[in-house]
Scaffold this active site. Structure first.
Site, PDB file in Angstrom:
ATOM      1  N   SER A 220      -4.335  -4.309   6.119  1.00 35.69           N
ATOM      2  CA  SER A 220      -4.772  -5.642   5.681  1.00 35.69           C
ATOM      3  C   SER A 220      -3.807  -6.100   4.607  1.00 35.69           C
ATOM      4  O   SER A 220      -3.181  -5.274   3.935  1.00 35.69           O
ATOM      5  CB  SER A 220      -6.168  -5.576   5.079  1.00 35.69           C
ATOM      6  OG  SER A 220      -6.112  -5.009   3.775  1.00 35.69           O
ATOM      7  N   ASP A 221      -3.687  -7.411   4.443  1.00 32.63           N
ATOM      8  CA  ASP A 221      -3.030  -7.868   3.224  1.00 32.63           C
ATOM      9  C   ASP A 221      -3.963  -7.479   2.071  1.00 32.63           C
ATOM     10  O   ASP A 221      -5.147  -7.198   2.264  1.00 32.63           O
ATOM     11  CB  ASP A 221      -2.753  -9.375   3.249  1.00 32.63           C
ATOM     12  CG  ASP A 221      -1.696  -9.758   2.208  1.00 32.63           C
ATOM     13  OD1 ASP A 221      -1.433  -8.949   1.292  1.00 32.63           O
ATOM     14  OD2 ASP A 221      -1.137 -10.871   2.290  1.00 32.63           O
ATOM     15  N   TRP A 222      -3.407  -7.458   0.879  1.00 29.42           N
ATOM     16  CA  TRP A 222      -4.147  -6.936  -0.270  1.00 29.42           C
ATOM     17  C   TRP A 222      -5.326  -7.866  -0.623  1.00 29.42           C
ATOM     18  O   TRP A 222      -5.123  -8.953  -1.162  1.00 29.42           O
ATOM     19  CB  TRP A 222      -3.184  -6.760  -1.438  1.00 29.42           C
ATOM     20  CG  TRP A 222      -2.537  -5.395  -1.511  1.00 29.42           C
ATOM     21  CD1 TRP A 222      -2.460  -4.606  -2.629  1.00 29.42           C
ATOM     22  CD2 TRP A 222      -1.881  -4.650  -0.475  1.00 29.42           C
ATOM     23  NE1 TRP A 222      -1.812  -3.424  -2.330  1.00 29.42           N
ATOM     24  CE2 TRP A 222      -1.448  -3.413  -1.027  1.00 29.42           C
ATOM     25  CE3 TRP A 222      -1.643  -4.877   0.887  1.00 29.42           C
ATOM     26  CZ2 TRP A 222      -0.794  -2.436  -0.285  1.00 29.42           C
ATOM     27  CZ3 TRP A 222      -0.974  -3.901   1.627  1.00 29.42           C
ATOM     28  CH2 TRP A 222      -0.564  -2.708   1.046  1.00 29.42           C
ATOM     29  N   GLY A 223      -6.497  -7.442  -0.250  1.00 31.05           N
ATOM     30  CA  GLY A 223      -7.680  -8.247  -0.524  1.00 31.05           C
ATOM     31  C   GLY A 223      -8.069  -9.157   0.620  1.00 31.05           C
ATOM     32  O   GLY A 223      -8.868 -10.079   0.448  1.00 31.05           O
ATOM     33  N   ALA A 224      -7.547  -8.895   1.818  1.00 32.68           N
ATOM     34  CA  ALA A 224      -7.800  -9.814   2.938  1.00 32.68           C
ATOM     35  C   ALA A 224      -9.089  -9.501   3.694  1.00 32.68           C
ATOM     36  O   ALA A 224      -9.486 -10.266   4.564  1.00 32.68           O
ATOM     37  CB  ALA A 224      -6.623  -9.777   3.917  1.00 32.68           C
TER      38      ALA A 224
END
Ligand code: BGC
Length: 750
Positions: A220-224
């Site tokens: 995932s993108d960071w915090g997605a």
């Protein structure tokens, strides 16, 4: 594979140990590995609380610059060098490359992306991945997908039609995944047509794995990730950053309660495990900082785009390159950016460089003539200045030096470009513009050198100067690279990978960027960047593909041949000037008379070729048949339309020198005819037309005559052509019935 892991261990594996490591599973002896940004350097954070402080690493030119080289060979070498730095820093996965399209010049992260064209982004991205992974360090191809703006980036829904999505926004990802096999793909923050990328089964499983054969792990993108269970079910393997004990527990609970197939969790954990095991092949390494700095300088020199180079009033010769000897021109270097360079953008890609060259020092070292400097404007991160000096003084001081020098080099650009925020316009800062105007007024031999991560408007002020250099953001060795170009040690060969518009209002994305209330509509559809400007025949400041050289090139007649593999284009290219140089030969394809909506011309092949002065190279370019296809929404697949394709070859999208036409056999897309097919569709299909004609000829005498008269009347045929057969049956006096239509349908399709 992971059957020996408990459900809790599997869940833990699918989230990070912390922001930059995967979770180890001690019982199985599985270590955690380091993943870090990316993409134009290795940003290994040394203090977990300070995102901006990293271990020193080579800051290579960001993607906006490397894209201008149009040279996959250079990107491959950069990838290899990054791989070696990762080996030296014990990094298993470098988070890049970013290959999203530059949909709008206002995109806050354009400096991190390659192009408005998917072929360039895909070819260069694949080369970067190949280079990196040759060192047994994994890439993380990002941001998958349709992450083309920073405004509301964690929530916004990119609302887009499937054909545009496939042909433009997914195309580069498909190329990199199928050709370079990145170890990981990073999903984006945004939603696509209402569904988060991180929870998008169609995207992460059906397309990425099913259609493209991706076998690695999806990060995932960071915090997605909003919902861990939905994400794992959709095909996401690793949620970052970690730790996320609550989410891990939710996954275990969902398995226990039968809400999540245990096989899906095991599969995600298995992919993370496979990644960790694969990275065990990486050996520790070291790298030579000087060598990498030299490579960064070479790439930066190749990225510089010479936009304008005319003879100043009263002179015979183009202003550039400058002579460097003691008899060379005295030089005024103006603008704080010459001393305090802008060399990368803000956010997660910000590298702590091993050293930093500035143009002022490099220019001073390059010439034996006098070099004088004045800052001209202030920058936030610049040296302390006399607070009493106002801006007028700064400009006046610069103009005085410019007037006293033979040549004025003015360094200006954009000041505030960062991940997380889009730009609010494309104009240069007002104080930079004032400096350009004041200097151009007093010195006719003025060169403007731009430092910017996304395009800035060059019109109308560029009319006032004979020479203009687009220097983008060039990384830590950019200062030397600019001196190399200014003094002719490097013959510029950079080409624009994005259009410079006259005004932002002209841009195809203008009315639909950045959207509102959680939605952004991709209203320009297929007409992204130059595709849109060309379709509307709009004037631009500098077109896609454009860039000058200190030499000139002549194109001979192109020829093209088609085979089952695609098209091969050949063209003789002669360096007609007095210097060795490099030309980027570009092939733009069009299909006149196409039955589907298409861009006027599309880049389908390119190659950067070195040619010595006076020599001729036989340039060969290939286009894969698959790259000719459009996405046909009626049948849900790629279709090559048959016909005579025009391959226009030239030096930019608007400088096409020679065209070769070639006949390409199309794919068969026969759609079954149904009761809902229109009369026009029935007649367009030979079997359909025959069935209808035969059926009407077989009607009782009067009906048959009436129908024959109807079909012989062109106006009536036009009138009826968009009416489905089933509706024609509802008109009074129609000889068609449900029964006769059913017969027609089987006659036409059997
Ligand atoms: C960015 C990614 C980056 C990640 C880790 C995110 O905010 O969008 O590109 O890799 O942070 O720093």
């Amino acid at each position: 594979m992971t059957s020996e892991f408990t459900v809790a261990e599997q869940a833990a594996l699918t989230s990070g140990r912390d922001a930059w490591h995967t979770t180890p599973v001690e019982s199985a002896g599985l270590p955690g590995v380091t993943v870090t940004d990316g993409p134009h350097g290795v940003r290994l954070q040394v203090d977990p609380r300070d995102i901006l402080r990293g271990q020193p690493a080579t800051c290579f030119p960001p993607a906006v610059a490397t894209a201008s080289t149009w040279d996959p060979g250079l990107l491959r070498r950069m990838g290899e060098a990054l791989g070696d730095e990762c080996r030296a820093m014990d990094v298993a996965v470098l988070l890049g490359p970013g290959i999203n399209l530059k949909r709008s010049p206002l995109g806050g992260r354009n400096f991190e992306y390659f192009s408005e064209d998917p072929l360039i982004a895909g070819v260069l991205g694949a080369a970067w991945v190949d280079g990196l992974q040759s060192r047994h360090v994994g890439a993380s191809l990002k941001h998958f997908a349709v992450n083309n703006q920073e405004t509301d980036r964690l929530r916004v829904s990119a609302d887009i039609d499937e054909r545009t999505l496939r042909e433009l926004y997914l195309s580069a990802f498909k190329r990199v995944v199928t050709q370079a096999r990145p170890w990981t793909v990073m999903c984006s923050y945004n939603k696509i047509n209402g569904v988060y990328a991180s929870q998008n089964h169609w995207l992460l499983t059906e397309v990425l794995r099913g259609e493209w054969g991706f076998e690695g792990a999806v990060f995932s993108d960071w915090g997605a990730v909003a919902d861990r269970v939905a994400a794992v079910a959709a095909g996401l393997d690793l949620t970052m950053p970690g730790p996320d004990d609550t989410g891990d527990a939710e996954l275990a609970e969902a398995v226990a309660e039968g809400r999540l197939d245990p096989g899906l969790l095991a599969r995600a954990a298995g992919r993370v495990r496979a990644l960790v095991e694969k990275s065990a092949a990486r050996t520790a390494g070291d790298y030579d900082q000087e060598e990498h700095h030299a490579l960064a300088r070479e790439i930066a020199g190749r990225a510089v785009v010479l936009l304008k180079n005319e003879a100043p009033q009263g002179d015979q010769q183009a202003l550039l390159p400058l002579r460097a000897g003691a008899d060379g021109p005295s030089v005024a270097v103006l603008g704080e950016f010459a001393r305090t360079p802008r060399y990368q953008g803000g956010g997660s890609s910000q590298i702590t460089p091993t050293r930093l060259d500035d143009a002022l020092t490099e220019i001073t070292a390059a010439t034996d003539a006098t070099v004088l400097f004045a800052p001209g404007y202030r920058v936030e991160e610049g040296p302390e200045r006399d607070p009493a000096a106002d801006e007028g003084d700064l400009v006046a001081e610069a103009a005085a030096i410019a007037q006293a020098s033979d040549v004025a080099l003015v360094f200006v650009g954009s000041t505030n470009e960062t991940e997380g925020a889009d730009r609010d316009g494309i104009d240069l800062p007002a104080d930079h513009l004032r400096l350009v105007e004041a200097v151009a007024k007093v010195n006719p031999r003025t060169v403007v050198i731009l430092s910017n991560g996304a395009v800035v408007a060059t019109s109308p002020w560029d009319k006032a100067v004979p020479a203009l250099i687009e220097g983008w953001l060039l990384g830590q060795a950019g200062g030397g690279a600019l001196a190399d170009v200014l003094f002719g040690r490097v013959n510029p060969s950079g080409r624009l990978a994005e259009t410079i518009p006259l005004r932002i209002q002209d841009h195809p994305s203008y009315l639909d960027f950045p959207g509102e209330h959680g939605h952004v509509r991709y209203g320009e559809g297929l007409y992204v960047g130059y595709r849109g400007f060309d379709a509307r025949e709009q004037e631009v400041a500098y077109p896609f593909g454009f860039g000058l050289s200190y030499t000139t090139f002549g194109y001979g007649q192109a020829s093209a041949s088609a085979s089952a593999a695609g098209i091969e284009v050949r063209v003789p290219l002669t360096n007609t000037g007095g210097r060795d140089g490099r030309e980027v030969v570009q092939v733009y394809v069009s299909l006149p008379g196409s039955k589907v909506s298409r861009a006027r011309r599309e880049l389908k092949a390119f190659v950067s070729v070195p040619v010595k002065a006076g020599e001729t190279a036989d340039v060969v370019l290939t286009i894969d048949r698959g790259d000719l296809a459009y996405w046909d929404t009626r049948v849900g697949r790629w279709v090559v339309e048959g016909g005579e394709y025009h391959c226009a070859v030239g030096a930019s999208s608007r400088d096409l020198r020679t065209t070769a036409a070639v006949e390409v056999q199309g794919d068969d897309v026969r759609l079954p005819l149904t009761a809902d097919s229109t009369l026009g569709e029935w007649f367009a299909d030979p079997r359909g037309a025959q069935a209808v004609e035969q059926a009407f000829a077989a009607l009782p005498g009067e009906d048959s005559g009436r129908m024959a008269a109807l079909f012989a009347n062109p106006t009536m045929m036009l009138f009826l052509s968009s009416t489905p057969l089933s509706r024609m049956a509802t008109f009074p006096g129609s000889p068609l019935t449900a029964e006769s239509i059913a017969k027609l349908v089987s006659a036409a399709n059997d």
